[in-house]
Design an enzyme around this catalytic site. Structure first.
Site, short mmCIF file in Angstrom:
data_model
loop_
_atom_site.label_atom_id
_atom_site.label_comp_id
_atom_site.label_asym_id
_atom_site.label_seq_id
_atom_site.Cartn_x
_atom_site.Cartn_y
_atom_site.Cartn_z
N LYS A 7 -11.55 -0.36 6.44
CA LYS A 7 -11.68 1.10 6.36
C LYS A 7 -12.78 1.58 7.29
CE LYS A 7 -10.31 1.89 1.55
NZ LYS A 7 -9.15 2.71 1.86
N ARG A 51 -1.51 -2.06 -4.85
CA ARG A 51 -0.12 -2.33 -5.25
C ARG A 51 0.14 -3.82 -5.38
NH1 ARG A 51 2.06 0.90 -0.09
NH2 ARG A 51 0.16 2.06 -0.59
N1 BES Z 1 -8.18 2.69 -2.70
C1 BES Z 1 -7.40 3.23 -1.68
C2 BES Z 1 -6.87 4.62 -1.99
C3 BES Z 1 -7.87 5.73 -2.12
C4 BES Z 1 -8.15 6.54 -1.03
C5 BES Z 1 -8.48 5.99 -3.31
C6 BES Z 1 -9.05 7.59 -1.16
C7 BES Z 1 -9.39 7.03 -3.45
C8 BES Z 1 -9.67 7.83 -2.37
C9 BES Z 1 -6.20 2.34 -1.37
O1 BES Z 1 -6.33 1.00 -1.63
C10 BES Z 1 -5.94 2.48 0.07
O2 BES Z 1 -6.71 2.01 0.84
N2 BES Z 1 -4.85 3.14 0.39
C11 BES Z 1 -4.48 3.36 1.72
C12 BES Z 1 -3.07 2.91 1.83
C13 BES Z 1 -2.57 2.72 3.21
C14 BES Z 1 -3.22 1.55 3.88
C15 BES Z 1 -1.11 2.47 3.08
C16 BES Z 1 -4.60 4.86 1.99
O3 BES Z 1 -4.26 5.64 1.10
O4 BES Z 1 -5.04 5.23 3.06
ZN ZN Z 2 -7.13 -0.08 0.04
#
Ligand code: BES
Ligand code: ZN
Ligand code: ZN
Length: 497
Positions: free
Chosen positions: A275, A349
């Site tokens: 991230k 997931r």
């Molecule tokens: N934990 C995150 C989702 C999230 C984002 C929670 C912002 C709270 C605030 C999740 O694991 C994630 O990283 N999701 C990605 C998915 C993508 C890689 C398909 C996302 O939502 O960007």
């Molecule tokens: Zn994630």
């Protein structure tokens, strides 16, 4: 804090008197204004000028004997705005409070659903005592309401007293669970390992008499939970798989079996699909779904709800090292389904695939609900005001919507149309963990989870990424909201009504 009930309030009594006030077309009703003036000793026109009774309006009137705090409820007070107003009061204006507190509903005895609003008020007050600065050096200043000598006297007509008694007790139990999970969600990642989550579950189970089993890494390996193990590969801390069970006493011969699965990622770096660093610190909250499940089991056990509840929390952090999961890897989840990894940041997931698969195969619940801070897409869609709801069962969706509407923890339904699932098909495995197209991310994530429910006929997925962590009256930055506990409690209570 001790709660008492009374029918009358003697003007001139010293202490802090909380006065919830409704309005109509932006104005306080003349008869309420007259009573307020008589009670506080202030001229009616002065009160009218300073305070309109709008939602979340807080206006203190300081007199030599007492502090009167006027709290606006707006025209049609509901649980959400009432509890938020009182939460704000306890969190931000605690200096106005004193150890003799009165919650005076006597000025508006005909308020619709007065006991429920009083429950909202007490819930908000008690939740509002939550303090974020747990790690500041020096002695913490305890909140005044936590003092055993503090009394809260609720003033309302005696025909409300039975309902008030029950409602205020319920408010405290729920607020305590909310505070507990808010603390867990706001805990920094270095102090919040999967083992820490497991200990939280074990302590709560022991205290409130339900069962908790914590699986070790060896047991998780033996069960073939490749999703949880895959996400854990880059981590120094082993994963846990927490199984909690509470079985109430049946009512009317019915004891619905409800399975709850919560995402317990204690910190989400994204893994090798790292991230960006701005806001990465907020990813300590990526166990918000797990926290909601932990809190709901606690409340169900404390309120002795007539349900059979199973809670499952797969937990790990999502870290990076030479062993970490890589894009292109193929993993095998509990039950044998395979997943092609496209993006290691879509990790929630993967662990839920094991949690859902295990729940369905071993417990066969009547109703299956998972909660997860799953996608940024759900936050972009709904912001922080609601969780995204997905369900293959209209009745279940409706019940969750009703519970959300009633208690103010909102849900908003999004579709699970078949075509969205096409984007998750993999050439090399049963499914891939990221859609090929950068659209509808919350929905394609839900389609992925659906694949692991084994066509369970009554399943709901709540993407709580926005609702669980956002702006609160407790601090400057984002923090835990405690979302989910009240929603699920009201939902469970509704099942046996
Ligand atoms: N934990 C995150 C989702 C999230 C984002 C929670 C912002 C709270 C605030 C999740 O694991 C994630 O990283 N999701 C990605 C998915 C993508 C890689 C398909 C996302 O939502 O960007
Ligand atoms: Zn994630
Ligand atoms: Zn995540």
């Amino acid at each position: 804090m001790i709660i008492n009930l009374q029918t009358k309030f003697k003007p001139g009594t010293p202490g802090t008197i909380l006065l919830p006030v409704t309005n109509k077309a932006g104005k306080i009703q003349p008869e309420v204004l007259t009573e307020l003036a008589a009670l506080t000793g202030q001229p009616a026109h002065f009160i009218d000028q300073c305070f309109q009774g709008g939602t979340k309006e807080i206006f203190p009137l300081v007199t030599p004997e007492a502090i009167y705090i006027l709290l606006g409820l707006g025209e049609q007070p509901d649980f959400r705005s009432t509890s938020k107003t009182f939460q704000q009061l306890a969190a931000k204006h605690s200096k106005l409070l004193s150890s003799a507190l009165y919650l005076h509903f006597g000025l508006q005895p005909n308020l619709d659903s007065l006991p429920y609003l009083a429950e909202a008020a007490v819930n908000g007050l008690w939740q509002g005592t939550y303090q974020l600065g747990q790690h500041k050096s020096g002695e913490p200043t305890p909140h005044l309401l936590h003092d055993e000598a503090t009394t809260l006297t609720v003033i309302a007509a005696s025909d409300h007293h039975t309902a008030l008694q029950k409602g205020t007790e319920r408010a405290i139990v729920i607020a305590e669970a909310q505070r507990g999970i808010m603390h867990l969600i706001d805990s920094p990642a270095n102090l919040k390992t999967p083992q820490h989550l497991a200990r939280f579950a074990e302590n709560s189970a022991q205290k409130y008499k339900y069962s908790t089993t914590v699986w070790t890494k060896a047991q998780i390996q033996a069960a073939g939970m490749g999703g949880l193990l895959g996400v854990n590969q880059g981590s120094p801390d082993p994963p846990v798989f927490i199984v909690m069970e509470y079985k109430g006493t049946s009512q009317n011969g019915r004891l619905p079996k409800v399975g709850l699965v919560g995402k317990g990622v204690t910190f989400d770096t994204g893994g090798l699909s790292l991230k960006p660093s701005n806001n990465m610190h907020y990813m300590k909250s990526d166990m918000g779904g797990a926290a909601a499940v932990l809190g709901t089991l606690e409340v169900a056990a404390r309120l002795e709800l007539p349900v059979h509840l199973i809670g499952i929390v797969p937990s790990t952090d999502n870290s990076v090292d030479a062993h970490a999961l890589k894009p292109s890897d193929v993993i095998t989840t509990y039950g044998g389904k395979t997943i092609e990894i496209i993006d290691t940041d879509a990790e929630g997931r993967l662990i839920l695939a094991d949690g859902l698969g295990y729940m369905v195969a071993n417990y066969k619940p009547d109703i299956l609900i998972d909660l997860a801070t799953l996608t940024g897409s759900s936050v972009r869609t709904l912001g922080y005001l609601a969780a995204a709801l997905f369900s293959n069962d209209d009745q279940l969706a409706h019940h969750l919507e009703q519970a959300g509407q009633h208690c103010g923890e909102r849900v908003w339904r999004l579709p699970l149309w078949e075509e969205y699932g096409d984007d998750m098909k993999s050439d090399v495995a049963d499914i891939k963990n990221l859609s090929a197209r950068p659209v509808a991310g919350a929905i394609t994530a839900a389609k992925f989870l659906e694949f692991f429910t084994d066509s369970h006929p009554s399943w709901a997925h709540l993407d709580i990424a926005g609702a669980a962590f956002g702006d609160t009256p407790h601090g400057q930055g984002k923090a835990a909201t405690g979302y989910g506990v009240r929603l699920l409690t009201e939902f469970l209570e509704g099942l046996v009504k």
